[in-house]
Enzyme design. Structure first.
Site, short mmCIF file in Angstrom:
data_model
loop_
_atom_site.label_atom_id
_atom_site.label_comp_id
_atom_site.label_asym_id
_atom_site.label_seq_id
_atom_site.Cartn_x
_atom_site.Cartn_y
_atom_site.Cartn_z
N ARG A 10 0.85 -1.19 0.00
CA ARG A 10 0.00 0.00 0.00
C ARG A 10 0.89 1.24 0.00
NH1 ARG A 10 -5.07 -1.72 0.88
NH2 ARG A 10 -5.29 -3.72 1.92
N GLU A 53 2.50 -5.05 -6.99
CA GLU A 53 1.19 -4.41 -7.07
C GLU A 53 1.16 -3.26 -6.06
OE1 GLU A 53 -3.31 -5.27 -5.53
OE2 GLU A 53 -2.17 -6.98 -6.23
N ASN A 57 -5.14 3.84 -1.86
CA ASN A 57 -6.47 4.13 -1.33
C ASN A 57 -6.66 5.64 -1.36
OD1 ASN A 57 -7.45 1.45 -0.58
ND2 ASN A 57 -5.69 1.46 0.78
N HIS A 72 10.62 -7.70 3.42
CA HIS A 72 11.17 -6.90 2.33
C HIS A 72 11.01 -7.62 1.00
CE1 HIS A 72 14.59 -9.50 3.48
NE2 HIS A 72 14.87 -9.49 2.20
N GLU A 122 15.78 -5.16 -0.80
CA GLU A 122 17.14 -5.67 -0.75
C GLU A 122 17.65 -5.81 -2.18
OE1 GLU A 122 19.62 -9.38 1.24
OE2 GLU A 122 17.45 -9.55 0.96
#
Length: 131
Positions: A10, A53, A57, A72, A122
Site C-alpha cells: 500500500r 502491485e 487508497n 522486504h 534488498e
C-alpha cells in the site's frame, strides 16, 4: 503447483512511488486499474513476469504504519557496486554495502533501500543462490 505472480504494498503517493520504482529498478506499469475508492497499479520488469502491485487508497491521508515485522522485497543485479553508485547519484539513499557470511564464506553481497513509504528493498549481487 502454485506460481508466485505478485506482491502487494500500500502506498500513499502514487506519483512518488511510480517514480521511485522506475528510477530504482526499471519497473514499468503493466496495468493500471482505477476504481471508485482505490487504484491497483501492477509494475513489472521486462526480465520477469513477477509483478509488484501498488495499492493506492484515495481517502488515505496519513502514511501507513509498517509495524515491527521485518519483511522486504528483493531484487538481483549484475554489478552491485555500480548499482549502489547509481542509487547514490539518483539520491535514492541506499544503505551501506554488506557482506553476509556463513561459516566464513560470503553468502551474499547486498544493500537495502527504502521506497517513499518506508518499505525495504534488498538489492543483491547476482551469483550463488541468487541468480
Amino acid at each position: 503447483m502454485a506460481k508466485p505472480v505478485h506482491s502487494m504494498i500500500r502506498v500513499l503517493d502514487e506519483a512518488r512511488s511510480l517514480d521511485f520504482y522506475k528510477r530504482a529498478f526499471g519497473l514499468e506499469v503493466a496495468d493500471h486499474l482505477k476504481f471508485a475508492d482505490f487504484a491497483l497499479i501492477y509494475l513489472r520488469h521486462p526480465s520477469s513476469p513477477f509483478e509488484v502491485e501498488l495499492t493506492v487508497n484515495f481517502d488515505r491521508k496519513e502514511p501507513y504504519a509498517l509495524g515491527d515485522g521485518y519483511g522486504h522485497l528483493a531484487v538481483v543485479v549484475e554489478d552491485l557496486d555500480a548499482e549502489h553508485g547509481r542509487f547514490e547519484r539518483e539520491k535514492l539513499a541506499p544503505g551501506p554495502l554488506r557482506d553476509f557470511k556463513h561459516e566464513g564464506r560470503t553468502l551474499a553481497r547486498f544493500f537495502f533501500v527504502s521506497d517513499p513509504d518506508g518499505y525495504k528493498i534488498e538489492v543483491i549481487q547476482r551469483g550463488g543462490r541468487f541468480n
